[in-house]
Design a protein around this motif. Structure first.
Motif, PDB file in Angstrom:
ATOM      1  N   PRO A  79     -89.212 -20.838 -32.778  1.00 20.37           N
ATOM      2  CA  PRO A  79     -88.391 -20.838 -34.123  1.00 20.37           C
ATOM      3  C   PRO A  79     -88.154 -22.320 -34.982  1.00 20.37           C
ATOM      4  CG  PRO A  79     -86.860 -20.044 -32.335  1.00 20.37           C
ATOM      5  CD  PRO A  79     -88.016 -20.699 -31.500  1.00 20.37           C
ATOM      6  N   ILE A  92     -81.795 -15.130 -37.126  1.00 22.09           N
ATOM      7  CA  ILE A  92     -83.288 -15.738 -37.405  1.00 22.09           C
ATOM      8  C   ILE A  92     -84.260 -14.614 -38.123  1.00 22.09           C
ATOM      9  CG2 ILE A  92     -84.238 -14.307 -35.130  1.00 22.09           C
ATOM     10  CD1 ILE A  92     -85.714 -16.865 -34.546  1.00 22.09           C
ATOM     11  N   ARG A 136     -78.683 -16.728 -32.202  1.00 21.67           N
ATOM     12  CA  ARG A 136     -78.685 -17.923 -31.660  1.00 21.67           C
ATOM     13  C   ARG A 136     -79.278 -19.018 -32.539  1.00 21.67           C
ATOM     14  NH1 ARG A 136     -78.626 -17.344 -25.940  1.00 21.67           N
ATOM     15  NH2 ARG A 136     -76.993 -15.952 -25.334  1.00 21.67           N
ATOM     16  N   TRP A 137     -80.113 -18.469 -33.599  1.00 15.55           N
ATOM     17  CA  TRP A 137     -80.884 -19.435 -34.543  1.00 15.55           C
ATOM     18  C   TRP A 137     -80.684 -19.089 -35.740  1.00 15.55           C
ATOM     19  CZ3 TRP A 137     -83.228 -16.981 -30.421  1.00 15.55           C
ATOM     20  CH2 TRP A 137     -83.545 -17.944 -29.240  1.00 15.55           C
ATOM     21  N   SER A 140     -83.344 -19.853 -39.254  1.00 12.23           N
ATOM     22  CA  SER A 140     -84.385 -19.987 -38.635  1.00 12.23           C
ATOM     23  C   SER A 140     -85.378 -18.851 -38.952  1.00 12.23           C
ATOM     24  CB  SER A 140     -84.123 -20.524 -37.352  1.00 12.23           C
ATOM     25  OG  SER A 140     -83.330 -21.699 -37.223  1.00 12.23           O
ATOM     26  N   ILE A 188     -87.783 -18.011 -26.456  1.00 11.36           N
ATOM     27  CA  ILE A 188     -86.633 -17.351 -27.127  1.00 11.36           C
ATOM     28  C   ILE A 188     -85.819 -16.496 -26.392  1.00 11.36           C
ATOM     29  CG2 ILE A 188     -86.523 -15.714 -29.318  1.00 11.36           C
ATOM     30  CD1 ILE A 188     -89.267 -16.955 -30.274  1.00 11.36           C
TER      31      ILE A 188
END
Length: 288
Positions: A79, A92, A136-137, A140, A188
């Protein structure tokens, strides 16, 4: 005066060279229709990418030194942060790109993506989106690029039927499996390793009754009635994507359910290969 810029042939007659006869080709193995083909999977093949994987699918029924029928490579980049001009995203942004090499299939492919390659990218994105923990991101992006080095076609067979797109189902199942290994190699976070599997309703000749075959090589059968490709999370027992193509005789739902069940069996077997490849990569990193 002799012309030095031209290579003249011999004056007298010549005989063509005679080479030794070719060694007898080994006979194809007798393989049951309920057994998937052998899979070779290796991660970390591209050091410049965040994660990468390479997959080969064996065709044991093919005779000759080269008995592979599918070769795929996948690279994962990210990412990484999105540009400041991009709108805020709480999860994401997943971008998938599937491209055939120009020499991958019987008919030479162009350098620009066609409609079939875009369809493969859409199905691959749907299959992977259900496995990645996207929150989580935030803001991104990650790019997943799959290159088909060799398609699932028997290009040397004189009885090869006209390309109707049935081999795309096997290519998609391989793309899902190799992309899952590359995503795990990139670090990831995922809820589970997603794997792809396929089953088809085929007829070996014009007189035989159609039967459901697990992980078929579609070039070996005279007629393909329907095919089903499934993306599956074995630990969570969840299906992230189903792609069904063809027509069932009489629209029988029992045949459809059986095809899905056989596809799940292929998914579980492919997942074992993914887990074994990731374990080997972890052991190599720990030993080094």
């Amino acid at each position: 005066m002799a012309d030095r810029r031209r290579i003249n042939g011999p004056i007298g007659s010549t005989a063509p060279p005679v080479y030794a006869s070719q060694p007898p080709t080994r006979r194809a193995k007798e393989v049951s229709d309920n057994v998937i083909r052998k899979i070779f999977l290796k991660t970390g093949v591209t050091p410049s990418a965040s994660g990468s994987a390479y997959l080969e699918l064996e065709n044991p029924r093919a005779a000759g030194p080269s008995n592979t029928s599918l070769k795929l490579t996948c690279t994962v980049h990210g990412p990484r942060a999105l540009p400041r001009s991009a709108p805020f995203s709480p999860h994401i942004i997943l971008t998938t790109h599937v491209k055939y090499a120009p020499f991958a299939t019987r008919q030479r492919r162009g350098y620009l993506r066609d409609s079939s390659e875009r369809d493969l990218g859409v199905h691959l994105e749907t299959a992977l989106r259900g496995a990645i923990i996207a929150d989580r991101w935030p803001k991104s992006g990650v790019d997943i690029i799959v290159t088909v080095i060799e398609g699932d076609q028997n290009r040397d067979s004189p009885e090869y039927q006209k390309d109707e797109g049935w081999d795309m189902m096997n290519v998609l199942s391989g793309c899902i499996t190799v992309a899952s290994a590359a995503i795990a190699d990139a670090g990831i976070d995922c809820v589970d390793t997603v794997s792809g599997g396929m089953a088809a309703l085929v007829a070996k000749d014009g007189e035989s009754q159609p039967s459901i075959v697990l992980d078929p090589a579609v070039a070996e059968y005279q007629r393909v009635l329907a095919a089903c490709c499934v993306a599956y999370l074995p630990t969570r027992d969840e299906v992230t994507n189903i792609w069904f193509k063809g027509q069932l005789p009489g629209a029988d739902m029992l045949v459809y359910n059986k095809m899905v069940e056989r596809s799940l069996v292929a998914c579980r077997n492919a997942n074992r290969v993914v887990v074994a490849a990731l374990n080997d990569t972890v052991r190599q990193k720990q030993s080094s």
